[in-house]
Design an enzyme around this catalytic site. Structure first.
Site, PDB file in Angstrom:
ATOM      1  N   CYS A 188      -1.926   5.901  -1.253  1.00  0.00           N
ATOM      2  CA  CYS A 188      -0.835   4.948  -1.518  1.00  0.00           C
ATOM      3  C   CYS A 188      -1.188   3.992  -2.648  1.00  0.00           C
ATOM      4  O   CYS A 188      -0.380   3.137  -3.016  1.00  0.00           O
ATOM      5  CB  CYS A 188      -0.508   4.161  -0.264  1.00  0.00           C
ATOM      6  N   ASP A 221      -3.543   1.641  -2.665  1.00  0.00           N
ATOM      7  CA  ASP A 221      -4.262   0.409  -2.333  1.00  0.00           C
ATOM      8  C   ASP A 221      -5.001   0.521  -1.001  1.00  0.00           C
ATOM      9  O   ASP A 221      -4.485   1.039  -0.020  1.00  0.00           O
ATOM     10  CB  ASP A 221      -3.349  -0.820  -2.341  1.00  0.00           C
ATOM     11  N   CYS A 240      -4.480  -2.552  -7.307  1.00  0.00           N
ATOM     12  CA  CYS A 240      -4.038  -3.201  -8.532  1.00  0.00           C
ATOM     13  C   CYS A 240      -4.531  -4.650  -8.604  1.00  0.00           C
ATOM     14  O   CYS A 240      -5.203  -5.134  -7.698  1.00  0.00           O
ATOM     15  CB  CYS A 240      -2.526  -3.145  -8.635  1.00  0.00           C
ATOM     16  N   CYS A 280       0.915  -6.302  -1.176  1.00  0.00           N
ATOM     17  CA  CYS A 280      -0.543  -6.513  -1.313  1.00  0.00           C
ATOM     18  C   CYS A 280      -0.990  -7.637  -0.387  1.00  0.00           C
ATOM     19  O   CYS A 280      -2.065  -7.574   0.224  1.00  0.00           O
ATOM     20  CB  CYS A 280      -0.907  -6.884  -2.751  1.00  0.00           C
TER      21      CYS A 280
END
Lengths: 389, 206
Positions: free
Chosen positions: B34, B36, B61, B105
């Site tokens: 995915c 992350d 990221c 995130c």
């Protein structure tokens, strides 16, 4: 700024900007008939058509200026298919083609046409056996991307033309050449291209102008309706200044083609060589050598994610692109990388460098030096990496 | 869309990066597929239940790394109860905001921290393993962020039905067919529900 994302858009040549200025000032006219302002503009337009047509061994009447490469793609695809739908309703495209082509294929699929999506091998070459098998009695149209926008793969158009010609009826070939044009030689007659789109801003011309090559005898229906300033393909006002800049950009390339393309290839080869020598756990995406567009280097860096690499490079004023989902519009892994059998990690960790003649070896040295530091630092932070890797 | 200066600061110079030797609690969430993944290690004072040491690692990221950095900063020195209450919006605010498309995130960082604490609690008899129920599916769906606006799909009332029968989780989500994030939302739901061994199959209707 070290700009290594010329596939997105490229720096306009100063000469191209200079060539545009008269058309923004005293020569602001549209082409027309009988009065000087119109006829002079028309003569200039014909001169510009001639510059573009000469660069691909076509006739000047086969060149139609458009507002972009995407517009040229839409006019070619929608125009040809609508004009030829009585002959058949089957279209062939590959899964790794440029979004313009795939979006148009989906449009026709939703409108009741049938579409065959052919696959590609690990280096991005479309499967020619599948192409042969895909041809049906009602196939009227094949489209592809000459230099793949992600991997730089140059499709073997001559072989493709032979396969299309093996059918007992006409199958038109449309080529999106926006990535390849100006970087590899294109002879529309030798390659048997019927329709082709090109774009100015990718080859150091201005933004907002492209062109469609339409082989004489290939009929396309009208896609855009309304007032005609140049022709019935791209209706409405069109920028003569942009066309003048486009023409100048092509003139520059045509006059120095071997020198420019060799310089770009030398820079790309040096970049690849330096990355492979200085950074471990990398993989080149796409073919090596002459079958790759000279400006494109696409590399996956294991254990780390591409958006982080691009943001960190940006900190050093180095611009590159990534295939990571995190940097994409729909948060999806790059469809080309996935179609070429890469893992999600290899897609997320891919960085695309697209070079131009304005780049220098010194810029490549700085990029690789920073990149090596960044990759090392991001790997230190990554739970997927340990020293034993 | 751009990152705040604080996100960039934490991305370029993240705090608490690394692993701990013999951590008291540990969790890894997300997946490389995915794009992350975050790991958090904690060392907790047995008497005070204060998180004394904390480290993170991130595959992801810039915002993924920045949220790992900020969440570990926020949790350090807090009791496990206090740390459990740090929410993903709070963590994002601490970074002067995140773009909506990057809000997941923050959810991932908070989730990893909570699971590291849970790991500590389970090892020290402070908590029992959760018994699986349909409500846990709903709780998990609250971690699926609709990237267009940066809110979870439950709060946005996009989840129209949640069912669970014979190992099959059935989720009905209200999202138009032309939505750019449709596939992403489906993938996120599947990824979040993967962790429950009780769920053998996820059926998503949209």
């Amino acid at each position: 700024m070290i700009y290594l994302t010329n596939c997105r858009t490229s720096q306009p040549a100063p000469e191209a900007i200079e060539a545009m200025l008269p058309y923004l000032k005293e020569k602001f006219y549209f082409p027309g008939n009988f009065i000087k302002s119109g006829t002079e503009a028309k003569q200039d337009l014909e001169k510009f058509q001639n510059v573009i047509s000469t660069s691909i061994n076509a006739n000047s009447t086969e060149i139609h200026f458009t507002n972009s490469g995407t517009s040229a793609n839409n006019i070619a695809i929608k125009g040809y298919i609508s004009a030829n739908a009585t002959r058949g309703t089957h279209i062939i495209v590959s899964v790794i083609d440029y979004p313009d082509l795939l979006a148009n294929a989906a449009f026709f699929e939703n409108s009741g046409f049938s579409v065959t999506y052919i696959s590609a091998d690990r280096d991005g070459f479309i499967n020619l056996e599948e192409l042969k098998d895909a041809i049906q009695t009602d196939t009227i149209f094949f489209m592809t991307t000459l230099g793949n926008h992600t991997t730089g793969t140059i499709q073997p158009l001559k072989k493709i033309r032979e396969i299309l010609d093996s059918a007992d009826h006409k199958i038109a070939m449309h080529v999106d050449a926006c990535e390849a044009y100006g970087r590899i030689p294109i002879d529309v007659n030798e390659l048997g291209i019927d329709l082709m789109s090109i774009s100015a801003h990718k080859i150091h011309g201005p933004q907002g102008v492209g062109a469609l090559y339409q082989r004489k005898g290939i009929k396309i229906g009208q896609v855009n309706h309304g007032v005609s300033r140049i022709d019935n393909h791209e209706t409405g006002g069109i920028s003569m200044a942009s066309i003048a800049g486009f023409s100048k950009a092509v003139e520059l390339i045509s006059a120095n083609f071997d020198e420019y393309s060799q310089k770009i290839r030398d820079l790309s080869n040096y970049l690849l060589e330096q990355i492979e020598a200085k950074i471990s756990h990398t993989m080149l995406n796409g073919p090596r050598g002459e079958k790759r567009a000279p400006h494109n280097i696409n590399i996956s860096f294991d254990f780390i994610e591409g958006e982080a690499i691009t943001v960190m490079l940006d900190f050093y004023d180095i611009a590159v692109a990534t295939g990571s989902a995190c940097a994409s519009q729909g948060l999806k892994a790059n469809y080309i990388m996935m179609a070429l059998g890469r893992t999600h990690e290899q897609s997320h960790g891919s960085i695309k460098f697209t070079l131009s003649r304005y780049n220098t070896f010194e810029e490549i040295d700085i990029t690789v030096e920073k990149l090596a530091e960044i990759v090392q630092e991001l790997r230190r932070r990554s739970p997927l990496y340990n020293e034993e890797n | 869309m751009q990152y705040s200066q604080k996100v960039l600061d934490h991305f370029m110079k993240p705090h608490n990066v690394g692993k701990l030797k013999n951590p008291d609690g540990q969790a890894t969430e997300g997946s490389p597929a995915c794009g992350d993944q975050v790991s958090i290690d904690i060392i907790v004072n047995e008497k005070t239940h204060i998180i004394e040491e904390i480290k993170f690692q991130s595959y992801g990221c810039a915002s993924n790394i920045a949220t790992g950095s900020i969440i570990t900063e926020m949790a350090k020195g807090k009791t496990i109860e206090e740390a459990k209450n740090i929410g993903w919006k709070e963590a994002a605010e601490e970074l002067d905001g995140l773009p909506p498309v990057k809000m997941h995130c923050s959810v991932l960082a908070v989730d990893t921290l909570r699971n590291a604490i849970k790991d500590y609690e389970l090892k020290h008899g402070l908590a029992e393993a959760d018994k699986f129920s349909k409500e846990m599916i709903v709780e998990e769906l609250k971690k699926v962020i609709y990237p267009q606006v940066g809110e979870d799909i439950v709060s946005l009332k996009m989840v129209k039905y949640v069912g669970f029968e014979n190992g099959v989780a059935i989720i009905d989500v209200d999202i138009p067919s032309f939505d750019t994030y449709r596939d992403n939302v489906a993938e996120e739901i599947e990824e979040h529900l993967e962790k429950f061994p009780e769920i053998k199959e996820v059926k998503i209707t949209m």
